[in-house]
Scaffold this motif. Structure first.
Motif, PDB file in Angstrom:
ATOM      1  N   GLN A 244       0.348  -2.430 -89.659  1.00 49.76           N
ATOM      2  CA  GLN A 244       0.566  -3.420 -90.718  1.00 49.76           C
ATOM      3  C   GLN A 244      -0.562  -4.448 -90.757  1.00 49.76           C
ATOM      4  O   GLN A 244      -1.068  -4.803 -91.829  1.00 49.76           O
ATOM      5  N   ARG A 245      -0.959  -4.956 -89.580  1.00 49.40           N
ATOM      6  CA  ARG A 245      -2.043  -5.936 -89.503  1.00 49.40           C
ATOM      7  C   ARG A 245      -3.348  -5.340 -90.023  1.00 49.40           C
ATOM      8  O   ARG A 245      -4.100  -6.000 -90.758  1.00 49.40           O
ATOM      9  N   LEU A 246      -3.604  -4.092 -89.634  1.00 47.68           N
ATOM     10  CA  LEU A 246      -4.826  -3.412 -90.075  1.00 47.68           C
ATOM     11  C   LEU A 246      -4.826  -3.251 -91.595  1.00 47.68           C
ATOM     12  O   LEU A 246      -5.846  -3.504 -92.265  1.00 47.68           O
ATOM     13  N   GLU A 247      -3.697  -2.833 -92.172  1.00 48.96           N
ATOM     14  CA  GLU A 247      -3.624  -2.660 -93.614  1.00 48.96           C
ATOM     15  C   GLU A 247      -3.781  -4.010 -94.343  1.00 48.96           C
ATOM     16  O   GLU A 247      -4.358  -4.083 -95.426  1.00 48.96           O
ATOM     17  N   GLU A 248      -3.260  -5.086 -93.709  1.00 42.58           N
ATOM     18  CA  GLU A 248      -3.402  -6.420 -94.310  1.00 42.58           C
ATOM     19  C   GLU A 248      -4.873  -6.793 -94.420  1.00 42.58           C
ATOM     20  O   GLU A 248      -5.336  -7.268 -95.476  1.00 42.58           O
ATOM     21  N   PHE A 249      -5.632  -6.621 -93.334  1.00 36.64           N
ATOM     22  CA  PHE A 249      -7.041  -6.984 -93.366  1.00 36.64           C
ATOM     23  C   PHE A 249      -7.850  -6.040 -94.252  1.00 36.64           C
ATOM     24  O   PHE A 249      -8.847  -6.457 -94.849  1.00 36.64           O
ATOM     25  N   LYS A 250      -7.449  -4.797 -94.339  1.00 30.87           N
ATOM     26  CA  LYS A 250      -8.125  -3.889 -95.260  1.00 30.87           C
ATOM     27  C   LYS A 250      -7.915  -4.347 -96.697  1.00 30.87           C
ATOM     28  O   LYS A 250      -8.825  -4.259 -97.536  1.00 30.87           O
ATOM     29  N   GLY A 251      -6.718  -4.867 -96.981  1.00 36.75           N
ATOM     30  CA  GLY A 251      -6.473  -5.402 -98.310  1.00 36.75           C
ATOM     31  C   GLY A 251      -7.335  -6.619 -98.594  1.00 36.75           C
ATOM     32  O   GLY A 251      -7.884  -6.765 -99.706  1.00 36.75           O
ATOM     33  N   ARG A 252      -7.440  -7.517 -97.588  1.00 41.87           N
ATOM     34  CA  ARG A 252      -8.304  -8.684 -97.759  1.00 41.87           C
ATOM     35  C   ARG A 252      -9.761  -8.265 -97.936  1.00 41.87           C
ATOM     36  O   ARG A 252     -10.511  -8.864 -98.716  1.00 41.87           O
ATOM     37  N   MET A 253     -10.169  -7.231 -97.199  1.00 42.86           N
ATOM     38  CA  MET A 253     -11.542  -6.728 -97.324  1.00 42.86           C
ATOM     39  C   MET A 253     -11.777  -6.196 -98.735  1.00 42.86           C
ATOM     40  O   MET A 253     -12.816  -6.442 -99.349  1.00 42.86           O
ATOM     41  N   ARG A 254     -10.757  -5.462 -99.277  1.00 40.23           N
ATOM     42  CA  ARG A 254     -10.923  -4.943-100.629  1.00 40.23           C
ATOM     43  C   ARG A 254     -11.024  -6.088-101.646  1.00 40.23           C
ATOM     44  O   ARG A 254     -11.801  -6.027-102.594  1.00 40.23           O
ATOM     45  N   ALA A 255     -10.218  -7.157-101.404  1.00 39.77           N
ATOM     46  CA  ALA A 255     -10.281  -8.307-102.319  1.00 39.77           C
ATOM     47  C   ALA A 255     -11.633  -9.005-102.238  1.00 39.77           C
ATOM     48  O   ALA A 255     -12.234  -9.361-103.278  1.00 39.77           O
ATOM     49  N   ALA A 256     -12.120  -9.235-100.990  1.00 43.82           N
ATOM     50  CA  ALA A 256     -13.424  -9.892-100.821  1.00 43.82           C
ATOM     51  C   ALA A 256     -14.540  -9.048-101.405  1.00 43.82           C
ATOM     52  O   ALA A 256     -15.486  -9.548-102.020  1.00 43.82           O
ATOM     53  N   THR A 257     -14.435  -7.784-101.225  1.00 38.39           N
ATOM     54  CA  THR A 257     -15.445  -6.869-101.768  1.00 38.39           C
ATOM     55  C   THR A 257     -15.437  -6.909-103.289  1.00 38.39           C
ATOM     56  O   THR A 257     -16.490  -6.917-103.939  1.00 38.39           O
ATOM     57  N   ALA A 258     -14.247  -6.955-103.851  1.00 38.49           N
ATOM     58  CA  ALA A 258     -14.158  -7.019-105.314  1.00 38.49           C
ATOM     59  C   ALA A 258     -14.755  -8.337-105.830  1.00 38.49           C
ATOM     60  O   ALA A 258     -15.390  -8.371-106.889  1.00 38.49           O
ATOM     61  N   HIS A 259     -14.542  -9.437-105.096  1.00 38.50           N
ATOM     62  CA  HIS A 259     -15.074 -10.738-105.492  1.00 38.50           C
ATOM     63  C   HIS A 259     -16.605 -10.733-105.457  1.00 38.50           C
ATOM     64  O   HIS A 259     -17.263 -11.445-106.225  1.00 38.50           O
ATOM     65  N   ALA A 260     -17.190  -9.929-104.563  1.00 35.50           N
ATOM     66  CA  ALA A 260     -18.650  -9.867-104.433  1.00 35.50           C
ATOM     67  C   ALA A 260     -19.280  -8.822-105.341  1.00 35.50           C
ATOM     68  O   ALA A 260     -20.509  -8.696-105.377  1.00 35.50           O
ATOM     69  N   ASP A 261     -18.464  -8.096-106.058  1.00 31.82           N
ATOM     70  CA  ASP A 261     -19.001  -7.025-106.911  1.00 31.82           C
ATOM     71  C   ASP A 261     -19.964  -7.544-107.982  1.00 31.82           C
ATOM     72  O   ASP A 261     -21.011  -6.909-108.243  1.00 31.82           O
ATOM     73  N   LEU A 391     -14.287 -10.235 -91.862  1.00 35.82           N
ATOM     74  CA  LEU A 391     -13.183  -9.301 -92.105  1.00 35.82           C
ATOM     75  C   LEU A 391     -13.492  -7.922 -91.517  1.00 35.82           C
ATOM     76  O   LEU A 391     -12.621  -7.271 -90.930  1.00 35.82           O
ATOM     77  N   ALA A 392     -14.736  -7.476 -91.661  1.00 35.57           N
ATOM     78  CA  ALA A 392     -15.130  -6.167 -91.120  1.00 35.57           C
ATOM     79  C   ALA A 392     -14.986  -6.135 -89.610  1.00 35.57           C
ATOM     80  O   ALA A 392     -14.505  -5.157 -89.020  1.00 35.57           O
ATOM     81  N   ALA A 393     -15.406  -7.220 -88.946  1.00 35.44           N
ATOM     82  CA  ALA A 393     -15.289  -7.298 -87.494  1.00 35.44           C
ATOM     83  C   ALA A 393     -13.819  -7.276 -87.067  1.00 35.44           C
ATOM     84  O   ALA A 393     -13.427  -6.591 -86.110  1.00 35.44           O
ATOM     85  N   GLN A 394     -12.987  -8.004 -87.824  1.00 35.02           N
ATOM     86  CA  GLN A 394     -11.560  -8.035 -87.495  1.00 35.02           C
ATOM     87  C   GLN A 394     -10.916  -6.664 -87.727  1.00 35.02           C
ATOM     88  O   GLN A 394     -10.062  -6.218 -86.950  1.00 35.02           O
TER      89      GLN A 394
END
Length: 607
Positions: A244-261, A391-394
Motif C-alpha cells: 500500500q505504501r509503495l503504491e501510494e508513493f508511485k501515485g505521488r510520483m505519477r502526479a509529480a511527473t505529470a506536473h513536470a510534463d 519520491l524516486a528514492a523513497q
C-alpha cells in the motif's frame, strides 16, 4: 441354471480339402492313436471361439480355416477364423446361409470399434454383466473384468491339466480369478457384490497410500502449524502494508511527473529548435567556404590569366606543349573577354557577402536557441531535484521493503505447505474411512442376502465327495473341497500327496461334479459343455488303472446323462467331448449314448 452351449458342426479347410465333423450329439468320443489329431480337434473348437492355441506342428502347417457352428442359449451361430490370413479376428456367420454378419476382434483394440468375440459369447450366454459389470470395470479397469477365456477354462480339462494338481483351474485363471469364476457360477457372489468388493479393495489401497503419504510428511515436519499460520498472517499483513505504501508513493510520483510534463515538452521543443539552427549554421558554413574558394579562384585567374588545361578532358592527350596565343582560352583557344571574368568575380563576391550575413544571423539564432534550451533544462532539473528525485528514492526503499516481506511470506507458505498437505491427507483419510465403513456395511448386507447360497457350496461339495466315493478311488484318499481355493484336495493335503492315476481321476471327477451338478440341480450358471483330453492315457494302463478308468467313465457318463439312483432322467441340454487314445470296456448302454469319431493314421483329422 446351466447355460446351453452345444457344438454342432466343425468344418476344417486344409490345402484345398474340406472336412466336416458332426458334433451334434450329447456325448462325443474322439479316439485314435497318437498324432492323429484328437487334441487338434479340441484346439480347433477353442481357436474358433477366439482363444489362444499352441498348435501342434503338422496340423498348424496344413490348416487354413476353422469354422465352428454352435448353439448358445437357443441361438445358432457360426464362427470362422483363418490360420493363414488375419488371425486377429473371427467372422460371425449366419448359421443358415453361412454369410458373414459381423467381423469380431479376438482381443480388444484401442482404435477398433468392432466387438470382441469373447464379449459376444458372454453376452449370448447371459453372463456379460456378471463377468464384467460396467461399474466395477469403470472403477478398476481390466482388473475387474473376467473374460470368456477364464470361463472356458472351466469347460476344458486339457491334457496337461488333467494330470495336474491345483493347475486344474487352467492356465487362463489365476488363483483369485478362478475362485471368483467358481463363486459366480455357484451363485456365491453376484455382479453387485463384485462391484462392492472392487470398491472396498480400491478404498483399502487408497487408504494405505494416503496413510503412507501422511506418515512420510509427518516424519519431516517440525514446528507447529498454528504458529506458522500466525506468522504467515503477520507476514501477509506486513507485505500488504508495504505494498500500500509503495503504491501510494508511485501515485505521488505519477502526479509529480505529470506536473513536470510541460517543462519536459518545453525542453524537447527547445532541443528541436536548437538542432534545426545547428544544422542551418553547419550548412551556412559549408556554403560560405565554397563561395570563398570560388572568389579566390576567380581573383587568381584575373591576376595571373587562365592556366593551361592538360590533359585534354575528352581524350586525355597532353596539351602542355600546345601553343596558346596571348589572350586566348587555353581550352578552346577562343579570345578571352576580360569583362565576362570581371562580371563573374563581382557576382561571386556579392554571393559571398550575402552568405556571410546569413551565417551571422544563423549563428545568432543558434545562440538564442542554445540559451532557451539551457534555461528550460535548468528549470526541469530544478523541478526534478526538488520533487521527483526524493519520491524516486523513497519508492526504491519501499520496493525493497515489499520484496523482503514477499520473500518472507513465500518462505512461510512453503514451510506451511506440508502441514496443509498433511491436514488435507487427514481429511481424505477420514472421508475414505467413512466410505469404506459404508461399503463394508453394504457388503455385510449383501452377504446376508447371499447367505443362502452357502448351502449351494455345501451341496456341491457333498455332490463332489459322493461322486469321488462312487468311483472307488484306490486307498480311499478322502477327496474333498478346499474352501479357501475352491480346488480339490485329499485328506492328506493337496493332490501331490496321491499317485498319478488317482490325481487324474480326482481332477476328472471334480470337473464332472460341476457339470453334473448343473444338470441335476440347475443351480449354477456354468455352460453345459465339457471337453476332457486323454483321461484314460493319464490314469494309466495297469490292471488297477484299467478298472479305475472304467469306473470313472461309467460314473461320469451316468451322471452326465442325468441317471441318478432313482432312475429319473433329467432332459437338460448338455455336451461332453472326450478325447482319448481308446475307450475302456464299457456297458452297451453307455456305448449307445456315445457318438464315436475314430481317427487313424490313414484317416487323421487334418489330411
Amino acid at each position: 441354471m446351466a447355460r446351453d452351449f452345444f457344438c454342432e458342426r466343425l468344418v476344417l479347410t486344409s490345402d484345398g480339402e474340406v472336412r466336416e465333423i458332426d458334433l451334434a450329439h450329447p456325448v462325443v468320443c474322439v479316439v485314435g492313436p497318437i498324432d492323429t489329431g484328437k487334441t487338434t480337434l479340441a484346439d480347433c473348437i477353442k481357436y474358433a471361439l477366439g482363444l489362444r492355441v499352441a498348435w501342434r506342428e503338422v496340423p498348424g502347417e496344413r490348416l487354413q480355416t476353422v469354422t465352428l457352428f454352435v448353439r448358445i442359449e437357443g441361438m445358432r451361430i457360426g464362427l470362422r477364423r483363418s490360420l493363414v490370413r488375419d488371425v486377429s479376428n473371427v467372422e460371425l456367420l449366419d448359421s443358415n446361409g453361412g454369410g458373414v454378419e459381423e467381423i469380431l476382434d479376438v482381443e480388444p483394440k484401442p482404435d477398433s470399434d468392432r466387438r470382441v468375440v469373447g464379449e459376444v459369447l458372454l453376452d449370448l450366454l447371459g453372463l456379460g454383466e456378471m463377468f464384467a459389470p460396467p461399474s466395477a470395470v469403470a472403477l478398476l479397469g481390466s482388473g475387474a473384468r473376467l473374460t470368456f477365456e477364464q470361463l472356458y477354462a472351466m469347460c476344458y480339462l486339457t491334457q496337461d491339466v488333467v494330470d495336474g494338481t491345483e493347475s486344474v483351474r487352467g492356465k487362463a485363471n489365476t488363483t483369485q480369478s478362478y475362485r471368483t469364476v467358481v463363486e459366480l457360477l455357484l451363485g456365491l457372489t453376484d455382479g453387485p457384490m463384485r462391484v462392492l468388493t472392487a470398491r472396498r479393495d480400491e478404498l483399502s489401497r487408497t487408504l494405505s497410500e494416503l496413510r503412507r503419504q501422511a506418515e512420510t510428511i509427518n516424519a519431516f515436519l517440525s514446528g507447529s502449524a498454528a504458529d506458522l499460520e500466525t506468522e504467515l498472517a503477520r507476514s501477509h499483513d506486513e507485505e500488504h502494508a508495504a505494498l500500500q505504501r509503495l503504491e501510494e508513493f508511485k501515485g505521488r510520483m505519477r502526479a509529480a511527473t505529470a506536473h513536470a510534463d510541460p517543462l519536459r515538452r518545453r525542453v524537447q521543443e527547445a532541443e528541436q529548435v536548437l538542432e534545426r539552427y545547428r544544422r542551418a549554421v553547419t550548412d551556412g558554413e559549408h556554403t560560405l567556404g565554397r563561395l570563398q574558394q570560388k572568389v579566390k579562384e576567380l581573383i587568381h585567374q584575373r591576376d595571373n590569366g587562365p592556366g593551361r588545361c592538360s590533359p585534354c578532358p575528352v581524350c586525355c592527350a597532353d596539351l602542355t606543349l600546345r601553343p596558346v596565343p596571348e589572350g586566348d582560352c587555353p581550352l578552346c583557344l577562343s579570345e578571352l573577354d576580360p569583362s565576362v571574368l570581371a562580371h563573374a568575380l563581382h557576382a561571386a563576391q556579392d554571393a559571398l557577402a550575402a552568405a556571410e550575413r546569413q551565417l551571422t544571423e544563423q549563428v545568432k539564432a543558434h545562440s538564442e536557441a542554445q540559451t532557451a534550451w539551457e534555461q528550460a533544462r535548468i528549470e526541469l532539473d530544478a523541478r526534478t531535484r526538488e520533487e521527483i528525485s526524493p519520491l524516486a528514492a523513497q519508492i526504491e526503499l519501499l520496493a525493497a521493503a515489499h520484496a523482503t516481506a514477499r520473500t518472507r511470506t513465500t518462505m512461510l507458505e512453503r514451510e506451511l505447505e506440508p502441514h496443509r498437505r498433511l491436514a488435507e491427507l487427514h481429511r481424505s483419510v477420514q472421508a475414505a474411512e467413512d466410505e469404506l465403513k459404508g461399503v463394508r456395511e453394504e457388503i455385510r448386507t449383501r452377504k446376508n442376502l447371499l447367505a443362502g447360497r452357502q448351502t449351494t457350496l455345501g451341496e456341491f461339495e457333498e455332490h463332489f465327495t459322493e461322486l469321488a466315493g462312487s468311483v472307488g478311488l484306490p486307498g480311499d484318499p478322502g477327496a474333498r473341497l478346499n474352501h479357501s481355493s475352491l480346488l480339490p484336495q485329499v485328506r492328506a493335503g493337496n493332490l501331490t500327496k496321491v499317485g498319478h492315476g488317482v490325481r487324474c481321476a480326482i481332477n476328472v471327477v471334480y470337473r464332472m461334479a460341476f457339470l453334473s451338478y448343473a444338470l441335476v440341480t440347475g443351480a449354477t450358471d456354468l455352460p453345459s459343455f465339457l471337453v476332457i483330453d486323454s483321461p484314460r492315457k493319464n490314469v494309466g494302463y495297469g490292471d488297477d488303472d484299467q478298472e479305475l478308468v472304467g469306473r470313472l467313465y461309467t460314473h461320469f457318463l451316468d451322471h452326465i446323462a442325468g441317471v441318478r439312483s432313482g432312475g429319473a432322467l433329467r432332459a437338460r441340454p448338455h455336451q461332453i467331448i472326450i478325447v482319448d487314445n481308446d475307450l475302456p470296456q464299457l456297458p452297451k448302454r453307455l456305448l449307445d449314448q456315445m457318438h464315436t469319431i475314430e481317427l487313424t493314421r490313414d484317416n487323421p483329422l487334418v489330411p
